[in-house]
Design a protein around this motif. Sequence first.
Motif, PDB file in Angstrom:
ATOM      1  N   LEU A  29       2.279  16.840 -23.718  1.00 35.87           N
ATOM      2  CA  LEU A  29       3.176  16.193 -24.672  1.00 35.87           C
ATOM      3  C   LEU A  29       4.147  15.244 -23.962  1.00 35.87           C
ATOM      4  O   LEU A  29       5.101  14.776 -24.565  1.00 35.87           O
ATOM      5  CB  LEU A  29       3.938  17.247 -25.468  1.00 35.87           C
ATOM      6  CG  LEU A  29       3.041  18.084 -26.386  1.00 35.87           C
ATOM      7  CD1 LEU A  29       3.747  19.322 -26.866  1.00 35.87           C
ATOM      8  CD2 LEU A  29       2.564  17.255 -27.566  1.00 35.87           C
ATOM      9  N   GLY A  30       3.923  15.016 -22.684  1.00 39.63           N
ATOM     10  CA  GLY A  30       4.680  13.976 -21.994  1.00 39.63           C
ATOM     11  C   GLY A  30       5.863  14.454 -21.180  1.00 39.63           C
ATOM     12  O   GLY A  30       6.652  13.643 -20.714  1.00 39.63           O
ATOM     13  N   ALA A  31       6.004  15.782 -21.002  1.00 38.87           N
ATOM     14  CA  ALA A  31       7.152  16.277 -20.246  1.00 38.87           C
ATOM     15  C   ALA A  31       6.875  16.159 -18.747  1.00 38.87           C
ATOM     16  O   ALA A  31       5.841  16.623 -18.274  1.00 38.87           O
ATOM     17  CB  ALA A  31       7.425  17.733 -20.617  1.00 38.87           C
ATOM     18  N   GLN A  56      11.564  18.094 -16.830  1.00 44.53           N
ATOM     19  CA  GLN A  56      11.669  18.524 -18.234  1.00 44.53           C
ATOM     20  C   GLN A  56      10.916  19.824 -18.469  1.00 44.53           C
ATOM     21  O   GLN A  56      11.375  20.682 -19.216  1.00 44.53           O
ATOM     22  CB  GLN A  56      11.110  17.428 -19.154  1.00 44.53           C
ATOM     23  CG  GLN A  56      12.003  16.198 -19.195  1.00 44.53           C
ATOM     24  CD  GLN A  56      11.298  15.005 -19.794  1.00 44.53           C
ATOM     25  OE1 GLN A  56      10.111  14.785 -19.575  1.00 44.53           O
ATOM     26  NE2 GLN A  56      12.031  14.215 -20.566  1.00 44.53           N
ATOM     27  N   ARG A  80      13.057  22.865 -19.937  1.00 43.70           N
ATOM     28  CA  ARG A  80      12.794  23.137 -21.345  1.00 43.70           C
ATOM     29  C   ARG A  80      11.826  24.279 -21.580  1.00 43.70           C
ATOM     30  O   ARG A  80      11.786  24.847 -22.673  1.00 43.70           O
ATOM     31  CB  ARG A  80      12.253  21.881 -22.032  1.00 43.70           C
ATOM     32  CG  ARG A  80      13.343  20.851 -22.224  1.00 43.70           C
ATOM     33  CD  ARG A  80      12.757  19.593 -22.804  1.00 43.70           C
ATOM     34  NE  ARG A  80      13.806  18.618 -23.018  1.00 43.70           N
ATOM     35  CZ  ARG A  80      14.351  18.395 -24.203  1.00 43.70           C
ATOM     36  NH1 ARG A  80      13.938  19.063 -25.255  1.00 43.70           N
ATOM     37  NH2 ARG A  80      15.302  17.507 -24.333  1.00 43.70           N
ATOM     38  N   PHE A 139       8.521  18.228 -29.991  1.00 42.56           N
ATOM     39  CA  PHE A 139       8.612  18.219 -28.527  1.00 42.56           C
ATOM     40  C   PHE A 139       8.143  16.901 -27.909  1.00 42.56           C
ATOM     41  O   PHE A 139       8.849  16.294 -27.102  1.00 42.56           O
ATOM     42  CB  PHE A 139       7.810  19.397 -27.955  1.00 42.56           C
ATOM     43  CG  PHE A 139       8.086  19.666 -26.509  1.00 42.56           C
ATOM     44  CD1 PHE A 139       9.093  20.536 -26.132  1.00 42.56           C
ATOM     45  CD2 PHE A 139       7.340  19.048 -25.506  1.00 42.56           C
ATOM     46  CE1 PHE A 139       9.351  20.793 -24.797  1.00 42.56           C
ATOM     47  CE2 PHE A 139       7.595  19.299 -24.168  1.00 42.56           C
ATOM     48  CZ  PHE A 139       8.604  20.170 -23.817  1.00 42.56           C
ATOM     49  N   ARG A 149      10.486  14.050 -28.611  1.00 42.33           N
ATOM     50  CA  ARG A 149      11.714  14.138 -27.806  1.00 42.33           C
ATOM     51  C   ARG A 149      11.441  13.657 -26.382  1.00 42.33           C
ATOM     52  O   ARG A 149      12.263  12.966 -25.781  1.00 42.33           O
ATOM     53  CB  ARG A 149      12.218  15.572 -27.767  1.00 42.33           C
ATOM     54  CG  ARG A 149      12.735  16.073 -29.093  1.00 42.33           C
ATOM     55  CD  ARG A 149      13.846  17.096 -28.922  1.00 42.33           C
ATOM     56  NE  ARG A 149      14.111  17.822 -30.143  1.00 42.33           N
ATOM     57  CZ  ARG A 149      14.725  17.318 -31.202  1.00 42.33           C
ATOM     58  NH1 ARG A 149      15.145  16.060 -31.185  1.00 42.33           N
ATOM     59  NH2 ARG A 149      14.913  18.036 -32.289  1.00 42.33           N
ATOM     60  N   MET A 150      10.294  14.054 -25.843  1.00 45.40           N
ATOM     61  CA  MET A 150       9.964  13.614 -24.487  1.00 45.40           C
ATOM     62  C   MET A 150       9.843  12.095 -24.440  1.00 45.40           C
ATOM     63  O   MET A 150      10.162  11.471 -23.438  1.00 45.40           O
ATOM     64  CB  MET A 150       8.641  14.241 -24.024  1.00 45.40           C
ATOM     65  CG  MET A 150       8.687  15.738 -23.828  1.00 45.40           C
ATOM     66  SD  MET A 150       9.976  16.270 -22.708  1.00 45.40           S
ATOM     67  CE  MET A 150      11.124  17.004 -23.833  1.00 45.40           C
ATOM     68  N   ARG A 194      11.574  10.140 -26.112  1.00 43.50           N
ATOM     69  CA  ARG A 194      12.892   9.612 -26.466  1.00 43.50           C
ATOM     70  C   ARG A 194      12.873   8.788 -27.751  1.00 43.50           C
ATOM     71  O   ARG A 194      13.477   7.720 -27.841  1.00 43.50           O
ATOM     72  CB  ARG A 194      13.465   8.759 -25.338  1.00 43.50           C
ATOM     73  CG  ARG A 194      13.526   9.508 -24.021  1.00 43.50           C
ATOM     74  CD  ARG A 194      14.559   8.930 -23.090  1.00 43.50           C
ATOM     75  NE  ARG A 194      14.525   9.605 -21.799  1.00 43.50           N
ATOM     76  CZ  ARG A 194      14.967  10.855 -21.616  1.00 43.50           C
ATOM     77  NH1 ARG A 194      15.497  11.536 -22.612  1.00 43.50           N
ATOM     78  NH2 ARG A 194      14.898  11.412 -20.424  1.00 43.50           N
TER      79      ARG A 194
END
Lengths: 290, 370
Positions: free
Chosen positions: A187-189, A193, A197, B102, B105-106, B108
């Motif tokens: 999901l792009g973290a 992050q 998180r 989620f 949010r990542m 932005r």
Amino acid sequence: MKFTPTFRQLAIWLSLSWLAVFVLVPHLLVLVTSFLTADPSNLAVWPLSLDAYARLWDPVYAGVLIDSLYLSLMATLCCLLVGYPFAFVLSRFSPGVRAVCLFLMIIPFWTNSLIRTYALKMLMGNKGLFNDTLLALGIIDAPIRMIYTEFAVIFGLTYILLPFMVLPLMASFDRLDRSLLEAARDLGANAWQRFWRIIVPLTMPGIIAGCLIVFLPAMGMFYVADLLGGARNLLLGNLIKNQFLVVRDWPFGSAASVALIVLMAVLLWAYFQANRRVSRRGGLEDENLT
Amino acid sequence: MSEASAVVQLSSVTKRFEQQEVLREFSLSIHDGEFFTILGPSGCGKTTILRLIAGFEHADSGQVIIDGTDVSTLGAEKRSVNTVFQSYALFPHLTVFENVAFGLRMARVARTEIESRVKEVLEMVQLGDFAQRRPEQLSGGQRQRVAIARAVVNRPKVLLLDESLSALDYQLRLKMQSELKHLQRQLGITFVYVTHDQEEALSMSDRILVMHQGQPQQVGTPRQIYESPRNLFVASFIGETNVLNAKILRALDDYRYEAELEGRYQRIIHADRRYQPGDDVHVLLRPEDLRIEYLRDAGDKPGFVGEVKDRNYTGRTLDSIIELPDGLQLRSSEFFDEDDPDFDYSINERVWVDWVHGWEHVIPAENLNR
Ligand SMILES: Nc1ncnc2c1ncn2[C@@H]1O[C@H](COP(=O)(O)OP(=O)(O)OP(=O)(O)O)[C@@H](O)[C@H]1O
Ligand SMILES: [Mg+2]
């Protein structure tokens, strides 16, 4: 293996009596003593009095309490800072490697911690191994004072209590589902992050448990403070020990013990409250995680 | 279709785990907007392909191209694809809303937009009222939908689904199959779906890739795969098949041949490519291609005569096993029809059996013991 009912009952009664004789009775004795009157020749005598508790409010002792909280807190923090990455890395190894590492960490615990504290004292002396090494490497010109400092006490407490931090953290990391980290990544973290998180919130019960298991005993480890911190009342444990063995004021020592126990009980209670909220909030106790 | 419309392309990808080569010089091209299914038995490398596309694994050689860009060296967090994990991998410490939010949010995305997009996608998967629940408070099907919502809310180019329905019970699985298919049409996103369930693959996909031991066996529409399997593995993995060994005797015209089946029956077979006299082939017959009749009704019609060995009523069909004199067993499956007395064969009765000519599928012979 199946236990017969009589065997089970016997086992329960045995452990209950053990607890009663060696835990409950001594604590009750301490509690009673704390309400007695101090007497230099007979240790503690009637009548009942609240003298000891009144004296606890003396600012001198508040100072000890604050010192004690500070040192324990610092030791807890150090344990966390060292133990968290350690547990994290360890949890990523194969079970075999992990067992070996844990084993290596636990081996020193077969030696009495008092003896290990003495060993630390030698190492940290002005002519100890630490200073010699630093001198030999040319990092310092003159021995630095390590022993009998706050640093030494924090170092000693950290060293002795570290495994108590690592074990609950390991349990938390074990329960951390790796696919959650992949999902977060998907999901792009980024790594940072994912850490804040996902990893930190999900290992929070381990963090809290580890901190409590380190923090609570740290306040009572008088011999570490005695040996590494010099002859000051640094920890509540020192204060209590001195009341019993040096000043021979048993009621006051007992009152201080009771105060320490109450303080620990409050912290533990707070922990269970927090834990319940965490598991209600979405569960580390959730089977679906594993 | 042309390469230009490919949204995902693997070219000559080789992937090794320790010493084991899971994929070797593997190439694949998935079209924009299609429902593409990777089908194969356990351990054939399906998940590995998906993880290569997602970016959780990196190829030892070869390229992964998504939407025209070579992403071979990019990590999963930087690729415009999202995954629906087999175990769902929902974050247990976050609400349904926060789970779905989620990815946004990542990235932005602005707070108000997050709010509206998450709400919209939750409505779409019929979980609008569940936004404040925790994953543990949801049923399996609901969790599955959250997992899908969490992925599609990011509007990825490609959605990867790894056996996403296999944990659900049969009824729910059927329901989710049609919902997924519906969702895919609605969103127009390319779905890459992994399964080892051939029925699921046939009913949902635009195209199917059949894998076996890291090797692609056939790519095609469900119909092509089912009706014209390219080899024995595909034929036997997708549905049941009767395999008859045959030798071509002579060509009648371009696609009709006289052949000797099982060394004793001379029959005419239809093939979709040319063979030479003397070639060994397999004749594949689906159970539903077979017809059974009483001996007295069949008369002298060419066909096989065999004994009914087993009869099995499945509700919609009546499945039989017919044993020919040389021991070869044929499986047949007829639609059940209450008014039809023909369905009353008894066990061990001798019957006439033949296939509907033109429905057979002929492939070059393979070593059967591979
Ligand atoms: N991380 C890994 N390390 C070592 N071997 C692996 C790893 N992942 C997969 N493999 C091996 O690669 C092969 C293909 O695995 P893969 O997970 O892609 O199979 P699959 O088709 O998804 O199977 P299933 O239907 O059981 O999920 C297997 O033989 C597996 O043992
Ligand atoms: Mg798999």
